[in-house]
Design a protein around this motif. Structure first.
Motif, PDB file in Angstrom:
ATOM      1  N   ILE A  31      48.684 -56.464   4.584  1.00 13.43           N
ATOM      2  CA  ILE A  31      47.591 -56.654   5.540  1.00 13.43           C
ATOM      3  C   ILE A  31      47.949 -57.776   6.504  1.00 13.43           C
ATOM      4  O   ILE A  31      47.679 -57.701   7.702  1.00 13.43           O
ATOM      5  CB  ILE A  31      46.278 -56.963   4.795  1.00 13.43           C
ATOM      6  CG1 ILE A  31      45.844 -55.765   3.951  1.00 13.43           C
ATOM      7  CG2 ILE A  31      45.177 -57.352   5.783  1.00 13.43           C
ATOM      8  CD1 ILE A  31      44.624 -56.017   3.095  1.00 13.43           C
ATOM      9  N   ASN A  32      48.570 -58.825   5.982  1.00 10.07           N
ATOM     10  CA  ASN A  32      48.933 -59.962   6.823  1.00 10.07           C
ATOM     11  C   ASN A  32      50.099 -59.635   7.746  1.00 10.07           C
ATOM     12  O   ASN A  32      50.191 -60.152   8.861  1.00 10.07           O
ATOM     13  CB  ASN A  32      49.293 -61.162   5.943  1.00 10.07           C
ATOM     14  CG  ASN A  32      49.002 -62.491   6.613  1.00 10.07           C
ATOM     15  OD1 ASN A  32      47.887 -62.728   7.077  1.00 10.07           O
ATOM     16  ND2 ASN A  32      49.994 -63.350   6.686  1.00 10.07           N
ATOM     17  N   ASP A  33      50.984 -58.780   7.284  1.00 10.77           N
ATOM     18  CA  ASP A  33      52.234 -58.533   8.021  1.00 10.77           C
ATOM     19  C   ASP A  33      52.173 -57.349   8.970  1.00 10.77           C
ATOM     20  O   ASP A  33      53.010 -57.238   9.877  1.00 10.77           O
ATOM     21  CB  ASP A  33      53.387 -58.316   7.028  1.00 10.77           C
ATOM     22  CG  ASP A  33      53.662 -59.551   6.181  1.00 10.77           C
ATOM     23  OD1 ASP A  33      53.312 -60.663   6.632  1.00 10.77           O
ATOM     24  OD2 ASP A  33      54.203 -59.400   5.070  1.00 10.77           O
ATOM     25  N   ASN A  34      51.213 -56.454   8.747  1.00  7.52           N
ATOM     26  CA  ASN A  34      51.147 -55.245   9.568  1.00  7.52           C
ATOM     27  C   ASN A  34      49.718 -55.023  10.063  1.00  7.52           C
ATOM     28  O   ASN A  34      48.764 -55.091   9.282  1.00  7.52           O
ATOM     29  CB  ASN A  34      51.587 -54.023   8.753  1.00  7.52           C
ATOM     30  CG  ASN A  34      53.008 -54.168   8.223  1.00  7.52           C
ATOM     31  OD1 ASN A  34      53.967 -54.084   8.976  1.00  7.52           O
ATOM     32  ND2 ASN A  34      53.140 -54.388   6.931  1.00  7.52           N
ATOM     33  N   ALA A  35      49.587 -54.740  11.335  1.00  5.46           N
ATOM     34  CA  ALA A  35      48.268 -54.469  11.899  1.00  5.46           C
ATOM     35  C   ALA A  35      47.625 -53.284  11.179  1.00  5.46           C
ATOM     36  O   ALA A  35      48.285 -52.265  10.941  1.00  5.46           O
ATOM     37  CB  ALA A  35      48.386 -54.182  13.389  1.00  5.46           C
ATOM     38  N   PRO A  36      46.346 -53.388  10.829  1.00  2.00           N
ATOM     39  CA  PRO A  36      45.677 -52.324  10.057  1.00  2.00           C
ATOM     40  C   PRO A  36      45.240 -51.160  10.947  1.00  2.00           C
ATOM     41  O   PRO A  36      44.060 -50.873  11.110  1.00  2.00           O
ATOM     42  CB  PRO A  36      44.483 -53.058   9.447  1.00  2.00           C
ATOM     43  CG  PRO A  36      44.154 -54.117  10.456  1.00  2.00           C
ATOM     44  CD  PRO A  36      45.473 -54.550  11.033  1.00  2.00           C
ATOM     45  N   ALA A  37      46.208 -50.466  11.504  1.00  2.00           N
ATOM     46  CA  ALA A  37      45.913 -49.407  12.474  1.00  2.00           C
ATOM     47  C   ALA A  37      45.150 -48.246  11.833  1.00  2.00           C
ATOM     48  O   ALA A  37      44.191 -47.719  12.417  1.00  2.00           O
ATOM     49  CB  ALA A  37      47.217 -48.895  13.094  1.00  2.00           C
ATOM     50  N   GLU A  38      45.566 -47.829  10.648  1.00  2.00           N
ATOM     51  CA  GLU A  38      44.884 -46.708   9.996  1.00  2.00           C
ATOM     52  C   GLU A  38      43.454 -47.076   9.650  1.00  2.00           C
ATOM     53  O   GLU A  38      42.522 -46.272   9.824  1.00  2.00           O
ATOM     54  CB  GLU A  38      45.652 -46.292   8.730  1.00  2.00           C
ATOM     55  CG  GLU A  38      45.043 -45.077   8.042  1.00  2.00           C
ATOM     56  CD  GLU A  38      45.800 -44.655   6.794  1.00  2.00           C
ATOM     57  OE1 GLU A  38      45.340 -43.716   6.122  1.00  2.00           O
ATOM     58  OE2 GLU A  38      46.850 -45.277   6.492  1.00  2.00           O
ATOM     59  N   ARG A 124      40.577 -46.809  -0.125  1.00  2.00           N
ATOM     60  CA  ARG A 124      41.479 -45.650  -0.025  1.00  2.00           C
ATOM     61  C   ARG A 124      42.841 -46.043   0.533  1.00  2.00           C
ATOM     62  O   ARG A 124      43.886 -45.613   0.021  1.00  2.00           O
ATOM     63  CB  ARG A 124      40.839 -44.577   0.861  1.00  2.00           C
ATOM     64  CG  ARG A 124      41.723 -43.346   1.074  1.00  2.00           C
ATOM     65  CD  ARG A 124      41.096 -42.369   2.045  1.00  2.00           C
ATOM     66  NE  ARG A 124      41.030 -42.886   3.413  1.00  2.00           N
ATOM     67  CZ  ARG A 124      42.040 -42.842   4.274  1.00  2.00           C
ATOM     68  NH1 ARG A 124      43.221 -42.327   3.920  1.00  2.00           N
ATOM     69  NH2 ARG A 124      41.899 -43.314   5.495  1.00  2.00           N
ATOM     70  N   ILE A 125      42.853 -46.868   1.561  1.00  2.00           N
ATOM     71  CA  ILE A 125      44.107 -47.190   2.252  1.00  2.00           C
ATOM     72  C   ILE A 125      44.917 -48.238   1.506  1.00  2.00           C
ATOM     73  O   ILE A 125      46.145 -48.097   1.338  1.00  2.00           O
ATOM     74  CB  ILE A 125      43.809 -47.663   3.687  1.00  2.00           C
ATOM     75  CG1 ILE A 125      43.200 -46.519   4.507  1.00  2.00           C
ATOM     76  CG2 ILE A 125      45.075 -48.187   4.367  1.00  2.00           C
ATOM     77  CD1 ILE A 125      42.619 -46.954   5.839  1.00  2.00           C
ATOM     78  N   TYR A 126      44.258 -49.294   1.022  1.00  2.00           N
ATOM     79  CA  TYR A 126      44.999 -50.427   0.464  1.00  2.00           C
ATOM     80  C   TYR A 126      45.031 -50.485  -1.060  1.00  2.00           C
ATOM     81  O   TYR A 126      45.817 -51.230  -1.633  1.00  2.00           O
ATOM     82  CB  TYR A 126      44.434 -51.738   1.025  1.00  2.00           C
ATOM     83  CG  TYR A 126      44.722 -51.898   2.495  1.00  2.00           C
ATOM     84  CD1 TYR A 126      45.998 -52.213   2.942  1.00  2.00           C
ATOM     85  CD2 TYR A 126      43.727 -51.689   3.445  1.00  2.00           C
ATOM     86  CE1 TYR A 126      46.277 -52.340   4.293  1.00  2.00           C
ATOM     87  CE2 TYR A 126      43.991 -51.816   4.800  1.00  2.00           C
ATOM     88  CZ  TYR A 126      45.266 -52.137   5.216  1.00  2.00           C
ATOM     89  OH  TYR A 126      45.543 -52.261   6.557  1.00  2.00           O
ATOM     90  N   LYS A 127      44.157 -49.728  -1.716  1.00  2.00           N
ATOM     91  CA  LYS A 127      44.177 -49.612  -3.179  1.00  2.00           C
ATOM     92  C   LYS A 127      44.256 -50.986  -3.880  1.00  2.00           C
ATOM     93  O   LYS A 127      45.192 -51.266  -4.628  1.00  2.00           O
ATOM     94  CB  LYS A 127      45.346 -48.732  -3.629  1.00  2.00           C
ATOM     95  CG  LYS A 127      45.278 -47.312  -3.079  1.00  2.00           C
ATOM     96  CD  LYS A 127      46.481 -46.486  -3.483  1.00  2.00           C
ATOM     97  CE  LYS A 127      46.360 -45.057  -2.997  1.00  2.00           C
ATOM     98  NZ  LYS A 127      46.208 -44.965  -1.520  1.00  2.00           N
ATOM     99  N   PRO A 128      43.280 -51.857  -3.662  1.00  2.00           N
ATOM    100  CA  PRO A 128      43.287 -53.146  -4.375  1.00  2.00           C
ATOM    101  C   PRO A 128      43.191 -52.919  -5.879  1.00  2.00           C
ATOM    102  O   PRO A 128      42.558 -51.961  -6.336  1.00  2.00           O
ATOM    103  CB  PRO A 128      42.033 -53.850  -3.841  1.00  2.00           C
ATOM    104  CG  PRO A 128      41.139 -52.735  -3.382  1.00  2.00           C
ATOM    105  CD  PRO A 128      42.054 -51.677  -2.848  1.00  2.00           C
ATOM    106  N   ALA A 129      43.822 -53.808  -6.642  1.00  2.00           N
ATOM    107  CA  ALA A 129      43.801 -53.649  -8.101  1.00  2.00           C
ATOM    108  C   ALA A 129      42.383 -53.789  -8.639  1.00  2.00           C
ATOM    109  O   ALA A 129      41.968 -53.056  -9.544  1.00  2.00           O
ATOM    110  CB  ALA A 129      44.716 -54.696  -8.739  1.00  2.00           C
ATOM    111  N   TYR A 130      41.630 -54.724  -8.070  1.00  2.00           N
ATOM    112  CA  TYR A 130      40.239 -54.996  -8.456  1.00  2.00           C
ATOM    113  C   TYR A 130      39.710 -56.043  -7.484  1.00  2.00           C
ATOM    114  O   TYR A 130      40.456 -56.572  -6.641  1.00  2.00           O
ATOM    115  CB  TYR A 130      40.142 -55.506  -9.901  1.00  2.00           C
ATOM    116  CG  TYR A 130      41.066 -56.666 -10.206  1.00  2.00           C
ATOM    117  CD1 TYR A 130      40.728 -57.979  -9.868  1.00  2.00           C
ATOM    118  CD2 TYR A 130      42.304 -56.451 -10.832  1.00  2.00           C
ATOM    119  CE1 TYR A 130      41.587 -59.045 -10.135  1.00  2.00           C
ATOM    120  CE2 TYR A 130      43.163 -57.514 -11.099  1.00  2.00           C
ATOM    121  CZ  TYR A 130      42.789 -58.799 -10.745  1.00  2.00           C
ATOM    122  OH  TYR A 130      43.642 -59.849 -10.994  1.00  2.00           O
TER     123      TYR A 130
END
Length: 263
Positions: A31-38, A124-130
Motif C-alpha cells: 500500500i505504501n509502495d504502490n498507488a492503490p489504483a484498483e 478483497r484486494i489487500y487480504k489483511p490477516a486480521y
C-alpha cells in the motif's frame, strides 16, 4: 448513571460533529509502495476526489542493549485520501489502517452503509490477516444556543459524571477555567472506551477567532482490540455502536433529549 438503557433514539438536532471509524491491521507494505489504483477504481463513484500526502514515520531504534544502538529514520508513510463530491465524507488508506469519517452524521445505518463497500473492496484486494484494532469515535459538540437552551446550566443538561467541578452547587461556571473530565473504562471483555468531556470554545479553522459560545464537548473513542477476523469486523462495529448509544444516553438528561427533538 454512566450507561443508560434508554431506548436508542434518533434526534433531529443530534450533536454529532464528526464520526470516525478506523480499522488497523498489520502493515501491508505494498500500500505504501504502490498507488492503490484498483481500490480507487472500485470506490471512485462514491469518492471521486483523490489526494496523497507523505507523513513522517517515527524513527526506529535498533541495537538496544548493545554497545552501539542506532537511530534509523524510517520511510515516510503514504496517506491516500478519497473524498466525496460534497467534501463531507473522507476515506483514508495507509499501510496500517483504513478509516472513514464524516461531518454529516445522520445515523448509524447510513454511516455503516457508506463503509460497507470500501471495506469489502479493501479486504478483497489487500487480504489483511486480521484487524488489530477496530475503532469508532463520536465527537459530539452540544450548543445551548442552537438548541434554544441559552442560559441553562450544564448540570440540567449533562450527567454528573461528565461535569467535574461544574457539577458542584457552590461553583459559579464563569469562575471555572478548566473542568475537563478524562477517563478510560472497559465496556466488555474485548471493548474499551476513552472519554473526554467538558466545556470549551472552538475555532472553525486555525488562525480564526474563537467561537464566543461555550459549548460542551463529549468525545467518545471506543475500540475493540485483539485479532479481529475480517469477516467479524462489521459485527464488531455494531457492538461498538451499541456501547456508544448506552454511553451517550447516559451522558444526557431528559431536558437535553427534549431539546434535541426525538424523532
Amino acid at each position: 448513571m454512566l450507561f443508560s438503557k434508554h431506548p436508542r433514539t434518533a434526534y433531529a438536532n443530534a450533536p454529532a460533529h464528526e464520526v470516525i471509524c478506523q480499522l488497523r491491521f498489520p502493515a501491508i507494505l505494498t500500500i505504501n509502495d504502490n498507488a492503490p489504483a484498483e481500490f480507487q477504481e472500485a470506490i471512485r463513484e462514491d469518492f471521486p476526489q483523490f489526494a496523497r500526502t507523505e507523513e513522517a514515520a517515527p524513527p526506529q531504534i535498533t541495537g538496544l542493549g548493545g554497545p552501539n544502538p542506532q537511530l534509523r529514520q524510517q520511510k515516510p508513510v503514504t496517506n491516500y485520501r478519497f473524498i466525496s463530491t460534497d467534501n463531507l465524507w473522507k476515506l483514508n488508506l495507509t499501510q496500517n489502517f483504513i478509516a472513514l469519517s464524516t461531518l454529516r452524521y445522520t445515523g448509524w445505518e447510513e454511516f455503516a452503509a457508506e463503509l460497507d463497500k470500501p471495506l469489502a473492496e479493501f479486504i478483497r484486494i489487500y487480504k489483511p490477516a486480521y484487524f488489530e484494532r477496530v475503532g469508532l469515535r463520536y465527537v459530539n459538540i452540544i450548543s445551548r444556543e442552537k438548541l434554544g437552551l441559552a442560559g441553562r446550566p450544564w448540570p440540567e443538561l449533562i450527567a454528573p459524571a461528565y461535569l467535574g467541578a461544574l457539577g458542584e452547587p457552590d461553583v459559579r461556571p464563569e469562575n471555572v477555567l478548566n473542568s475537563a473530565v478524562d477517563f478510560q473504562c472497559k465496556l466488555d471483555s474485548s471493548c474499551a472506551a476513552k472519554i473526554h468531556a467538558g466545556p470549551g470554545r472552538l475555532r472553525s479553522r486555525p488562525n480564526t477567532p474563537q467561537d464566543p459560545e461555550v459549548k460542551f464537548i463529549l468525545d467518545m473513542d471506543l475500540s475493540m482490540g485483539g485479532q479481529v477476523a475480517c469477516n467479524l469486523s462489521a459485527a464488531g462495529l455494531e457492538t461498538l455502536h451499541a456501547h456508544a448509544t448506552e454511553l451517550f444516553e447516559g451522558a444526557v438528561t431528559d431536558a437535553l433529549r427534549e431539546a434535541m427533538q426525538p424523532e
